[in-house]
Design a protein around this motif. Structure first.
Motif, PDB file in Angstrom:
ATOM      1  N   ARG A  74      21.342  -9.974 -18.959  1.00  8.36           N
ATOM      2  CA  ARG A  74      20.018  -9.650 -19.484  1.00  8.36           C
ATOM      3  C   ARG A  74      18.951  -9.927 -18.421  1.00  8.36           C
ATOM      4  NH1 ARG A  74      19.551  -9.584 -24.724  1.00  8.36           N
ATOM      5  NH2 ARG A  74      20.870 -11.404 -25.059  1.00  8.36           N
ATOM      6  N   SER A  75      17.947  -9.045 -18.388  1.00  4.80           N
ATOM      7  CA  SER A  75      16.810  -9.298 -17.483  1.00  4.80           C
ATOM      8  C   SER A  75      15.579  -8.599 -18.026  1.00  4.80           C
ATOM      9  CB  SER A  75      17.108  -8.783 -16.067  1.00  4.80           C
ATOM     10  OG  SER A  75      17.401  -7.413 -16.090  1.00  4.80           O
ATOM     11  N   MET A  76      14.420  -9.071 -17.562  1.00  4.35           N
ATOM     12  CA  MET A  76      13.183  -8.383 -17.909  1.00  4.35           C
ATOM     13  C   MET A  76      13.188  -7.020 -17.241  1.00  4.35           C
ATOM     14  SD  MET A  76      10.169 -11.210 -17.699  1.00  4.35           S
ATOM     15  CE  MET A  76      10.561 -11.701 -16.052  1.00  4.35           C
ATOM     16  N   ALA A  77      12.472  -6.091 -17.889  1.00  2.00           N
ATOM     17  CA  ALA A  77      12.368  -4.759 -17.298  1.00  2.00           C
ATOM     18  C   ALA A  77      11.594  -4.851 -15.985  1.00  2.00           C
ATOM     19  CB  ALA A  77      11.667  -3.811 -18.264  1.00  2.00           C
ATOM     20  N   TRP A  78      12.052  -4.136 -15.028  1.00  2.00           N
ATOM     21  CA  TRP A  78      11.371  -4.045 -13.745  1.00  2.00           C
ATOM     22  C   TRP A  78      10.921  -2.595 -13.574  1.00  2.00           C
ATOM     23  CZ3 TRP A  78      11.905  -0.968  -9.549  1.00  2.00           C
ATOM     24  CH2 TRP A  78      11.157  -1.332  -8.426  1.00  2.00           C
ATOM     25  N   PRO A  79       9.714  -2.281 -13.137  1.00  2.00           N
ATOM     26  CA  PRO A  79       8.705  -3.230 -12.642  1.00  2.00           C
ATOM     27  C   PRO A  79       7.774  -3.737 -13.729  1.00  2.00           C
ATOM     28  CG  PRO A  79       7.997  -0.981 -12.193  1.00  2.00           C
ATOM     29  CD  PRO A  79       9.324  -0.876 -12.891  1.00  2.00           C
ATOM     30  N   ASP A  80       7.868  -3.214 -14.957  1.00  2.00           N
ATOM     31  CA  ASP A  80       6.895  -3.575 -15.983  1.00  2.00           C
ATOM     32  C   ASP A  80       7.543  -4.476 -17.031  1.00  2.00           C
ATOM     33  OD1 ASP A  80       5.004  -3.844 -17.895  1.00  2.00           O
ATOM     34  OD2 ASP A  80       4.649  -1.693 -18.196  1.00  2.00           O
ATOM     35  N   PRO A  81       7.304  -5.783 -16.953  1.00  2.00           N
ATOM     36  CA  PRO A  81       7.946  -6.711 -17.880  1.00  2.00           C
ATOM     37  C   PRO A  81       7.488  -6.544 -19.329  1.00  2.00           C
ATOM     38  CG  PRO A  81       6.394  -7.876 -16.443  1.00  2.00           C
ATOM     39  CD  PRO A  81       6.428  -6.451 -15.977  1.00  2.00           C
ATOM     40  N   GLN A  82       6.461  -5.682 -19.545  1.00  2.00           N
ATOM     41  CA  GLN A  82       6.051  -5.380 -20.922  1.00  2.00           C
ATOM     42  C   GLN A  82       7.063  -4.459 -21.602  1.00  2.00           C
ATOM     43  OE1 GLN A  82       3.462  -6.924 -22.126  1.00  2.00           O
ATOM     44  NE2 GLN A  82       2.854  -7.722 -20.126  1.00  2.00           N
TER      45      GLN A  82
END
Ligand SMILES: Nc1nc2c(c(=O)[nH]1)N=C(CO)CN2
Length: 200
Positions: A74-82
């Motif tokens: 799992r990871s935050m979305a790149w480039p927009d962590p929103q």
């Protein structure tokens, strides 16, 4: 096909770097065909993991055998962590398809999971990328191998390092283990479980 070079044992590739892929069977990592999977929109499926698992079930019927698979990361979305977070993973496959046929096959599987091709980096139900096809490197009629951004993404190199730490990148000569250390994109990526398929 343009200058597709098969460079064995260059770039520090160990001829004997192998992983176990089954009973009495090992895979020469020089030949690894690596596919990355990603999902940050489950669509009609119960979860992102369900999307990724169901897509893998589809691989075999498309002439793509999964020899080894990572955990889901799992990871935050790149480039927009929103954007919604991603679940990613990689598989090493065996297939008779050449790189272009494999790309077409991966595209068909993506389509079967309702992926909409809208804006770049938009949430996607299923994203399948060809990370590497053996030692092939260069621009094969518009298909660039290895995947030009894979080496710098922890959500790709982390999973590769999990199953094939000694795999050597065909262009930069670095091992997956090293690239997982140095990747600058998606540094927050972590496996959701210690082992693939293990309960929470
Ligand atoms: N964390 C993460 N972020 C992304 C991903 C992805 O797979 N994981 N894929 C993208 C488009 O290739 C864009 N951004």
């Amino acid at each position: 096909m343009v200058e597709a070079v098969n460079r064995n044992e260059e770039n520090g590739v160990r001829a004997d770097a192998r992983i176990d892929v089954g009973i009495d069977e090992t895979l020469n990592l020089n030949d690894a065909v690596i596919v990355a999977l990603g999902c940050n929109d489950k669509g009609v499926w119960p979860s992102n993991e369900a999307v990724l698992e169901a897509s893998l079930a589809r691989f075999r019927s498309e002439g793509v055998d999964v020899l080894a698979r990572s955990s889901w990361w799992r990871s935050m979305a790149w480039p927009d962590p929103q954007d919604p977070p991603f679940l990613n993973g990689v598989v090493i496959v065996r297939t008779e398809h050449d790189p272009h046929a494999l790309m077409a096959t991966l595209g068909r599987i993506e389509d079967a999971f309702g992926r909409e091709r809208s804006t770049r980096n938009a949430p996607r139900t299923l994203d399948l990328d060809l990370v590497a096809y053996g030692r092939l490197s260069g621009d094969l009629d518009g298909l660039i191998l290895p995947h030009p951004r894979a080496a710098d993404r922890l959500f790709v190199m982390g999973p590769v390092a999990q199953i094939a730490p000694e795999w050597v990148h065909p262009v930069n000569g670095q091992t997956a283990a090293n690239l997982a250390q140095t990747a600058s994109v998606g540094r927050d990526a972590r496996p959701i479980r210690a082992e693939p398929g293990q309960a929470d």
